[in-house]
Write a protein that holds these residues in place. Structure first.
Motif, PDB file in Angstrom:
ATOM      1  N   GLY A 741       0.942  -1.338   0.026  1.00  0.00           N
ATOM      2  CA  GLY A 741       0.213  -0.089  -0.123  1.00  0.00           C
ATOM      3  C   GLY A 741       0.762   1.223   0.014  1.00  0.00           C
ATOM      4  O   GLY A 741       2.102   1.234   0.120  1.00  0.00           O
ATOM      5  N   ALA A 742       0.146   2.646  -0.092  1.00  0.00           N
ATOM      6  CA  ALA A 742       0.839   3.791   0.023  1.00  0.00           C
ATOM      7  C   ALA A 742       1.368   3.949   1.216  1.00  0.00           C
ATOM      8  O   ALA A 742       0.690   3.469   2.497  1.00  0.00           O
ATOM      9  CB  ALA A 742      -0.377   4.773  -0.308  1.00  0.00           C
ATOM     10  N   ILE A 743       2.299   4.886   1.283  1.00  0.00           N
ATOM     11  CA  ILE A 743       2.947   5.125   2.736  1.00  0.00           C
ATOM     12  C   ILE A 743       2.403   6.695   2.920  1.00  0.00           C
ATOM     13  O   ILE A 743       2.601   7.633   2.093  1.00  0.00           O
ATOM     14  CB  ILE A 743       4.571   5.345   2.680  1.00  0.00           C
ATOM     15  N   ALA A 744       1.802   6.627   3.883  1.00  0.00           N
ATOM     16  CA  ALA A 744       1.111   8.154   4.440  1.00  0.00           C
ATOM     17  C   ALA A 744       2.181   9.250   4.505  1.00  0.00           C
ATOM     18  O   ALA A 744       3.301   9.185   4.688  1.00  0.00           O
ATOM     19  CB  ALA A 744       0.585   8.025   5.913  1.00  0.00           C
ATOM     20  N   PRO A 745       1.743  10.427   4.305  1.00  0.00           N
ATOM     21  CA  PRO A 745       2.554  11.787   4.133  1.00  0.00           C
ATOM     22  C   PRO A 745       3.251  12.016   5.436  1.00  0.00           C
ATOM     23  O   PRO A 745       4.702  12.263   5.324  1.00  0.00           O
ATOM     24  CB  PRO A 745       1.534  12.947   3.993  1.00  0.00           C
ATOM     25  N   TYR A 746       3.030  11.613   6.786  1.00  0.00           N
ATOM     26  CA  TYR A 746       3.788  11.895   7.962  1.00  0.00           C
ATOM     27  C   TYR A 746       4.963  10.815   7.933  1.00  0.00           C
ATOM     28  O   TYR A 746       5.918  11.469   8.102  1.00  0.00           O
ATOM     29  CB  TYR A 746       2.980  11.925   9.171  1.00  0.00           C
ATOM     30  N   ARG A 747       4.539   9.620   7.585  1.00  0.00           N
ATOM     31  CA  ARG A 747       5.518   8.621   7.612  1.00  0.00           C
ATOM     32  C   ARG A 747       6.652   8.728   6.762  1.00  0.00           C
ATOM     33  O   ARG A 747       7.823   8.519   6.862  1.00  0.00           O
ATOM     34  CB  ARG A 747       4.973   7.280   7.359  1.00  0.00           C
ATOM     35  N   ARG A 748       6.113   9.459   5.357  1.00  0.00           N
ATOM     36  CA  ARG A 748       6.953   9.788   4.262  1.00  0.00           C
ATOM     37  C   ARG A 748       8.234  10.678   4.810  1.00  0.00           C
ATOM     38  O   ARG A 748       9.498  10.583   4.760  1.00  0.00           O
ATOM     39  CB  ARG A 748       6.513  10.234   2.937  1.00  0.00           C
ATOM     40  N   ALA A 749       7.584  11.784   5.276  1.00  0.00           N
ATOM     41  CA  ALA A 749       8.730  12.722   5.915  1.00  0.00           C
ATOM     42  C   ALA A 749       9.600  12.390   6.923  1.00  0.00           C
ATOM     43  O   ALA A 749      10.695  12.499   7.157  1.00  0.00           O
ATOM     44  CB  ALA A 749       7.537  13.925   6.554  1.00  0.00           C
ATOM     45  N   LEU A 750       9.011  11.503   7.791  1.00  0.00           N
ATOM     46  CA  LEU A 750       9.807  10.847   8.814  1.00  0.00           C
ATOM     47  C   LEU A 750      10.933   9.940   8.316  1.00  0.00           C
ATOM     48  O   LEU A 750      12.232   9.691   8.743  1.00  0.00           O
ATOM     49  CB  LEU A 750       8.900  10.063   9.844  1.00  0.00           C
ATOM     50  N   GLN A 751      10.564   9.094   7.132  1.00  0.00           N
ATOM     51  CA  GLN A 751      11.476   8.310   6.399  1.00  0.00           C
ATOM     52  C   GLN A 751      12.655   9.048   5.877  1.00  0.00           C
ATOM     53  O   GLN A 751      14.002   8.718   5.824  1.00  0.00           O
ATOM     54  CB  GLN A 751      10.877   7.303   5.525  1.00  0.00           C
ATOM     55  N   ARG A 752      12.323  10.230   5.414  1.00  0.00           N
ATOM     56  CA  ARG A 752      13.356  10.867   4.622  1.00  0.00           C
ATOM     57  C   ARG A 752      14.341  11.757   5.655  1.00  0.00           C
ATOM     58  O   ARG A 752      15.544  11.606   5.404  1.00  0.00           O
ATOM     59  CB  ARG A 752      12.630  12.291   3.759  1.00  0.00           C
ATOM     60  N   ALA A 753      13.789  12.057   6.905  1.00  0.00           N
ATOM     61  CA  ALA A 753      14.413  12.259   7.868  1.00  0.00           C
ATOM     62  C   ALA A 753      15.495  11.299   8.630  1.00  0.00           C
ATOM     63  O   ALA A 753      16.558  11.597   8.956  1.00  0.00           O
ATOM     64  CB  ALA A 753      13.681  12.976   9.081  1.00  0.00           C
ATOM     65  N   HIS A 754      15.040  10.090   8.463  1.00  0.00           N
ATOM     66  CA  HIS A 754      15.876   8.991   8.923  1.00  0.00           C
ATOM     67  C   HIS A 754      16.975   8.861   7.861  1.00  0.00           C
ATOM     68  O   HIS A 754      18.122   8.706   8.503  1.00  0.00           O
ATOM     69  CB  HIS A 754      14.932   7.699   8.987  1.00  0.00           C
ATOM     70  N   VAL A 755      16.695   8.755   6.864  1.00  0.00           N
ATOM     71  CA  VAL A 755      17.831   8.588   5.800  1.00  0.00           C
ATOM     72  C   VAL A 755      18.926   9.936   5.878  1.00  0.00           C
ATOM     73  O   VAL A 755      20.067   9.655   6.108  1.00  0.00           O
ATOM     74  CB  VAL A 755      17.315   8.575   4.507  1.00  0.00           C
ATOM     75  N   ASP A 756      18.382  11.126   6.077  1.00  0.00           N
ATOM     76  CA  ASP A 756      19.069  12.032   5.984  1.00  0.00           C
ATOM     77  C   ASP A 756      20.033  12.229   7.365  1.00  0.00           C
ATOM     78  O   ASP A 756      21.121  12.474   7.386  1.00  0.00           O
ATOM     79  CB  ASP A 756      18.458  13.474   6.000  1.00  0.00           C
ATOM     80  N   ARG A 757      19.288  11.820   8.437  1.00  0.00           N
ATOM     81  CA  ARG A 757      20.111  11.758   9.668  1.00  0.00           C
ATOM     82  C   ARG A 757      21.222  10.622   9.736  1.00  0.00           C
ATOM     83  O   ARG A 757      22.536  10.943  10.015  1.00  0.00           O
ATOM     84  CB  ARG A 757      19.132  11.555  10.937  1.00  0.00           C
TER      85      ARG A 757
END
Length: 819
Positions: A741-757
């Motif tokens: 399924g699709a990944i929700a907006p808040y989780r997408r933002a959190l995943q980007r932050a995880h990779v960046d960190r």
């Protein structure tokens, strides 16, 4: 009328300290040329006394005789005062608007010890330091003086010698010293000069208002006006005017007996290096800061009876304090009497109204004989409790408490967002007077604690079991923490139906406070301070196993202990924060109703909603502290057990599970439509997302990961391996990759932050070093890349695929950019 300290009693003490930073016996005062007969000059450059102190002089007798001759201010300094330690206290008595929240009228800018010494026809004012010392009977004392030469702050020509040959004195002109821009006593600090682009002090607009002399202090009030390119207010005037207060206090010839500091009990302290100790090094001596309390009946005191002190510690209530709040201020001061009874003193702390002008026309809150609880007409939301102490012994001489008027706004907000679910009185912008007064009382008590020498004790609130704070009887008896010096303000744990009354939600002076005051203030009948140390150590060891009496300094070492957090309470951060979240979920939907005022807009709603978001972040932060944390229990070598002990892995896993539920699963209940429709949704997605990212970045801080790697080596039996933690965090944040399924907006933002960190540990702040962090993070990125690649074979949602493609590019860039 009792005073804070009858400084005249100090003059009866025996010996004077001599030489720079030297203590011990009684050196002779510096030699002075003999006075000429009849009060004439001993030097042709001096004038006759009557020519300097003319018949129309207005004089004030005290520690020095102050003469005013037209616009000239003269000090007639007794020769007996030469070589004596004088504490100069520089305060701002009046500030212009916009000078900054922590610069209210009455704040002390500088405290420094000076001595007058004669050099020919001049009196030098020399600043003293007591940070390096040696007994003057020892040979090394000479080297201490030579290697720590005190600076000369001012040089005054001796205008005349006094007329009394039996009590010789020297007359100097101090007009320019106070009217000019003397750096040592100026109200304009170097940083302020840069900030406000100060060009010069204007002598035409700078003047001495008055100088008053008392038996053991001199009080000066003067005005300084500066030309400034960027004034904080009235910018068109290019002017900053400050009203200054200088207090010159005669310190005791013999300093108060000091008490050695112990880091296991909280006290502010003074430190010095003593070159004269029988050690194979220059050893430190650290003494606590405390008031001088002497029993009115020593025999009864040492029999264990409660006795009154010769002089109580007295605070005057600022005349500017609104009448409705004066009783609560008084209570906050005098609540400390119960703690001093534990130390053997009855009525040790007194709060008084100041005398009327008719009763004492010279009473002045700037006079160092008086300590004052000040009410500052300021928009700053805070309070403070600074004190002034003798740097030779730690004796507190004077302390002014400052309550900033707008601090009531802080407590109005905190009461609502912390207790509104269970306390009906907190569900309004107008908190009932008795509730606000009780909150104010405890803030005053907290600040008085600082003024008594007590620092913050942030570990205190962890002593009480979390569920006990839901018990009305326990909360009423014990407050929310064993110490009022903790930042545990209101009981956010109690739930609706627990039966607590408004007063039960408040902090109060507790058992740790009684213990610490007894430890610091109880007199011990021993020959010298060294003999006290085994007794003091014994008192600590008796209580060492009881968390009620635990203390941890508020410093870097405390930041790793989950028990020593600000604004927390209870012994279980996960359970406490869970209760807090449950209450916050009840409070947020009610904010529109609780903040509504007919005819007003939604400014208050926006402010209180912001406070609710901040409270949510506090709860998350309390739980984050468990991961990679360590219990810190300060001990001496005669105590068993570790000082540092890592938080068990199971507690850390429990913390991550809580964060997975309440932080990494977006807390969309905070996006209340009734609120956002009124204050506007703009930036609310980014705001809530930023709070999630803040939790994540805190979990992945360099220091935390380094500690986890280290604990795995040093305490492997109970550590959470860093690799396992990173795996668990990845599984929490990326669970959607296993589905279609699709990944929700808040989780997408959190995943980007995880990779960046994670990328920063390969290319940025964590790239250097030899620890395990970097290779394990690189492994996480490689594993994540593989998982994202497989997920792209299943997921068809266009936005999600774009998100995952972008993440793979970020991962590739990080791995290629790493060294």
């Amino acid at each position: 009328m009792p005073h804070l300290r009858r400084l005249s009693a100090l003059a009866l003490l025996a010996a004077t300290l001599g030489g720079c930073a030297v203590f011990g016996s009684d050196p002779a005062p510096p030699p002075s040329p003999p006075a000429a007969a009849g009060g004439g000059s001993a030097d042709e450059g001096m004038e006759a006394y009557t020519e300097v102190v003319t018949a129309d002089a207005v004089s004030d007798t005290g520690m020095v005789v102050v003469h005013r001759v037209d616009d000239q201010w003269l000090f007639e300094v007794p020769e007996a005062l030469l070589g004596r330690d004088l504490l100069f206290i520089t305060r701002i008595a009046g500030v212009p608007q916009g000078m900054g929240g922590f610069l209210p009228a009455g704040v002390s800018l500088e405290e420094q010890v000076m001595r007058f010494e004669r050099r020919g026809d001049q009196l030098l004012l020399r600043k003293q330091s007591f940070q390096q010392v040696a007994a003057d009977s020892l040979p090394i004392a000479l080297s201490v003086v030579q290697n720590h030469l005190p600076p000369v702050i001012a040089a005054f020509d001796i205008e005349a010698e006094g007329p009394d040959a039996e009590s010789p004195s020297l007359v100097i002109d101090v007009t320019d010293f106070f009217e000019g821009d003397t750096p040592a006593i100026s109200g304009m600090r170097a940083a302020m000069r840069r900030q406000y682009q100060v060009r010069r002090l204007d002598p035409a607009r700078s003047f001495v208002s008055r100088i008053s002399s008392y038996p053991e202090n001199v009080e000066v009030r003067h005005t300084q006006t500066f030309d400034a390119g960027s004034a904080p207010a009235d910018e068109d005037t290019n002017t900053i005017t400050l009203e200054m207060s200088q207090s010159i206090v005669l310190l005791p010839a013999e300093p108060m007996r000091p008490r050695y500091e112990d880091p296991r009990v909280g006290y502010f302290s003074i430190n010095r290096v003593n070159y004269g100790l029988d050690e194979q090094k220059a050893d430190d001596q650290t003494f606590i800061r405390r008031w001088r309390l002497e029993p009115s009946d020593s025999a009864a005191y040492f029999r264990g009876e409660l006795v009154e002190p010769i002089e109580p510690i007295t605070w005057y209530i600022d005349p500017a304090t609104p009448d409705q709040w004066r009783p609560y201020v008084r209570q906050g001061v005098e609540d400390w009497n119960v703690a001093f009874e534990a130390a053997g003193f009855r009525n040790a702390v007194v709060a008084m109204d100041p005398p009327s002008p008719e009763e004492d026309p010279e009473w002045d809150p700037e006079d160092t004989r008086y300590s004052v609880v000040r009410w500052a007409a300021s928009l700053t939301r805070n309070a403070q409790g600074p004190s002034t102490s003798d740097p030779r012994s730690g004796e507190i001489i004077e302390a002014d408490i400052v309550w900033y008027h707008n601090h009531m706004r802080s407590y109005r907000n905190w009461l609502m967002v912390q207790t509104g679910a269970a306390m009906p009185e907190a569900r309004s912008l107008q908190i009932p007077e008795r509730v606000m007064g009780e909150a104010m009382r405890q803030v005053i008590a907290h600040e008085i604690g600082h003024a008594l020498g007590l620092p913050h004790n942030m570990i205190s609130s962890s002593a009480y079991p979390t569920d006990s704070l839901r018990n009305a009887d326990f909360s009423r008896r014990m407050g929310v923490a064993p110490s009022v010096m903790d930042y545990a303000r209101q009981n956010y744990i109690a739930q609706p139906g627990d039966g607590l009354e408004a007063i039960d939600f408040m902090r109060k002076i507790g058992p740790y406070d009684l213990y610490s005051v007894n430890w610091g203030y109880r007199l011990i009948n021993t020959p010298d301070p060294e003999d006290e140390r085994p007794i003091l150590n014994g008192w600590i060891k008796e209580r060492a196993d009881d968390p009620t009496y635990r203390y941890l300094p508020q410093a870097a070492i405390a930041n790793i202990d989950p028990r020593a957090q600000t604004e927390d309470m209870g012994d279980d951060p996960v359970a406490s924060s869970r209760y807090g979240i449950e209450n916050l979920k009840r409070i947020v939907p009610n904010l529109p109703e609780w903040t509504a005022t007919a005819g007003e807009d939604y400014t208050d709603l926006e402010e209180l909603y912001g406070e609710a978001l901040g409270q949510y972040s506090r709860y998350m932060g309390h739980v984050v502290s468990l991961v990679g944390g360590a219990w810190v229990d300060l001990k001496t070598t005669d105590q068993a057990g570790p000082v540092f002990d890592g938080v068990p892995a199971e507690r850390q896993r429990e913390a991550l599970a809580f964060l997975a539920e309440h932080a990494f699963t977006a807390p969309e209940w905070l996006n209340d439509r009734d609120i956002l429709d009124r204050i506007g949704p703009m930036g609310r997605f980014e705001g809530l997302q930023a709070r999630q990212v803040s939790v994540l970045n805190s979990l992945l801080s360099q220091a935390r990961l380094e500690r986890m790697a280290e604990m795995q080596i040093l305490q492997p039996e109970d550590a959470w391996p860093l690799a396992d933690f990173l795996d668990a965090l990845r599984g929490t944040l990326w669970s959607e990759l296993a589905g279609t399924g699709a990944i929700a907006p808040y989780r997408r933002a959190l995943q980007r932050a995880h990779v960046d960190r994670l990328a920063t540990f390969v290319t940025g702040e964590g790239a250097a070093g030899r620890s395990e962090v970097r290779p394990l993070v690189r492994q996480q990125l490689n594993t994540l890349d593989d998982e994202v690649e497989r997920a792209l074979l299943r997921i068809r949602d266009r936005v999600t695929r774009a998100h995952l493609d972008d993440l793979r590019a970020r991962i590739e860039e990080a791995l290629e950019g790493g060294n």
